[in-house]
Design a protein around this motif. Structure first.
Motif, short mmCIF file in Angstrom:
data_model
loop_
_atom_site.label_atom_id
_atom_site.label_comp_id
_atom_site.label_asym_id
_atom_site.label_seq_id
_atom_site.Cartn_x
_atom_site.Cartn_y
_atom_site.Cartn_z
N ALA A 290 -5.95 12.29 5.54
CA ALA A 290 -6.75 11.61 6.55
C ALA A 290 -5.87 10.68 7.40
O ALA A 290 -6.02 10.61 8.63
CB ALA A 290 -7.87 10.81 5.86
N LEU B 83 -5.80 14.37 -0.50
CA LEU B 83 -6.93 14.27 0.44
C LEU B 83 -6.90 12.94 1.17
O LEU B 83 -7.13 12.86 2.39
CB LEU B 83 -8.25 14.43 -0.33
N LYS B 84 -6.56 11.89 0.44
CA LYS B 84 -6.52 10.55 1.06
C LYS B 84 -5.38 10.47 2.08
O LYS B 84 -5.56 9.98 3.20
CB LYS B 84 -6.32 9.51 -0.06
N ALA B 85 -4.22 10.99 1.69
CA ALA B 85 -3.06 10.92 2.58
C ALA B 85 -3.31 11.75 3.84
O ALA B 85 -2.92 11.38 4.94
CB ALA B 85 -1.82 11.41 1.85
N TYR C 63 2.80 7.91 8.09
CA TYR C 63 2.08 6.86 7.36
C TYR C 63 2.43 5.48 7.90
O TYR C 63 2.09 4.47 7.29
CB TYR C 63 2.37 7.01 5.85
N ASP D 242 0.88 -1.16 0.00
CA ASP D 242 0.00 0.00 0.00
C ASP D 242 0.92 1.22 0.00
O ASP D 242 1.38 1.65 1.05
CB ASP D 242 -0.86 -0.05 1.28
N GLU E 205 -6.62 14.22 -5.37
CA GLU E 205 -7.27 13.04 -4.77
C GLU E 205 -6.32 12.36 -3.78
O GLU E 205 -6.70 12.00 -2.67
CB GLU E 205 -7.63 12.02 -5.87
N GLY E 206 -5.07 12.18 -4.22
CA GLY E 206 -4.08 11.49 -3.38
C GLY E 206 -3.81 12.27 -2.11
O GLY E 206 -3.68 11.69 -1.02
N THR F 197 -0.92 5.93 -3.75
CA THR F 197 -1.39 7.27 -3.38
C THR F 197 -0.29 8.28 -3.69
O THR F 197 0.82 8.14 -3.18
CB THR F 197 -1.74 7.31 -1.88
#
Ligand code: AMP
Length: 330
Positions: A304, A300-302, A133, A27, A297-298, A70
């Motif tokens: 969170a 925003l995901k990261a 992460y 991931d 997009e990436g 991501t």
């Protein structure tokens, strides 16, 4: 990857090609380190935004696929800056002063001011980037391994001081070419002016390849060479088919092939490797909005993920003031 400008073959072989392979096994979170780019280039900011878009173009051209990994932008995730600051409170200065890349660049880079807090603290920000992460592995070139060691030391120190286990200690994940030399034999680097860039024209590339340093003892065409002392041979090992490298070795050591010819072969193999990427670059380059959409997009995901980890770190330190006043910190 920093947004310091053009990507070179070292970035490609040491990191980016490996990133592409890893996106199916892990991931993966890959990011544009645009704050890090300021650490050695704080005055020269005119190109930073364009460099950022160009990095996105190169990522997609190399084969990174936003459905499988991501892709994000460091400076849009303030949690990186906050954790960097918190880490800076517990980082002993001598740990930073002894980092090899810090010492090397201080000695060797002449045209830039590196006497700044930002440059010294570069690996602290990098540690924050990684641990937000909870990364188990970081796919980097060999030059980054001391930074990962520092990250592990910081994680242990943090856990020890605050008696809580929040982060993961990361390991490096090296590519098959963890250190590509530059034209002069030192590590290929933007700072050393010895790089071949993905954005170089074919003619520029051919000219640079023709200038790669060879065995200095091979003065005449009839002198046998020693491939182990030849920078061009290191490039062959990285770019040319294995079977052909055995022939190259033989023909060099018996003086049946000259250096000019040898570099022409090399140029052909480098181009063959780059062709698909350059073709895809021609597709992505005019699609700036699409590239930005991927990064949006990436990011925003990261974010969170980063928010959650920062909250855990602040809880461990008992400094999570944001919990007292919900909704203030956005
Ligand atoms: P940077 O430009 O410093 O952000 O580097 C991006 C990635 O490229 C990092 O993982 C580096 O370790 C890698 N890298 C940079 N130069 C080389 C090189 N000459 N050989 C192999 N990997 C490299």
């Amino acid at each position: 990857m920093q947004t310091t400008g053009k990507l070179h073959l070292g970035n490609l072989l040491g990191a980016l090609s490996n990133w592409v392979k890893l996106q199916d096994q892990y991931d993966c979170f890959y990011f544009a380190a645009d704050w890090h780019a300021l650490s050695s280039n704080y005055e020269d900011t005119a190109q930073l935004e364009e460099n950022l878009v160009d990095l996105g173009v190169n990522w997609l051209s190399a084969g990174l696929d936003p459905q499988r990994c991501t892709l994000f932008i460091q400076s849009l995730i303030p949690e990186h800056a906050v954790l960097h600051l918190l880490f800076s409170m517990v980082t002993p200065i001598p740990w930073l002063e002894r980092v090899p890349s810090y010492k090397e660049k201080m000695e060797q880079v002449e045209n830039r001011d590196l006497h700044t807090y930002g440059f010294l603290g570069y690996p602290v920000l990098q540690a924050a980037d990684i641990v937000l992460y909870k990364a188990s592995f970081v796919p980097v070139g060999v030059d980054q391994l001391p930074h990962l060691e520092l990250t592990r030391e910081l994680v242990r120190r943090f856990h020890d001081i605050y008696k809580a286990k929040v982060f993961v200690e990361p390991d490096g994940l090296m590519s098959e070419v963890p250190k590509l030399p530059g034209l002069d034999g030192r590590k290929m680097s933007k700072s050393y002016n010895n790089a071949i860039y993905l954005s170089d024209s074919r003619e520029q590339m051919a000219r640079k390849i023709a200038n790669i340093v060879t065995d200095p003892a091979r003065v005449r065409r009839s002198d046998p060479g020693d491939p182990d002392k030849c920078v061009a041979y290191s490039f062959h090992l990285a770019f040319s088919p294995k079977g052909e490298n055995e022939v190259t070795w033989k023909e060099c050591t018996t003086a049946t092939r000259g250096c000019v010819d040898c570099k022409k072969h090399l140029a052909k193999h480098i181009m063959t490797r780059l062709d698909p990427l350059l073709e895809r670059r021609a597709y992505w380059e005019p699609r700036r909005d699409e590239v930005l959409g991927v990064l949006r997009e990436g990011t925003l995901k990261a974010r969170a993920v980063a928010k959650e980890t920062l909250a855990q770190a602040e809880d461990a330190m008992r400094v999570n003031v944001a919990r007292l006043l919900p909704g203030v910190r956005i």
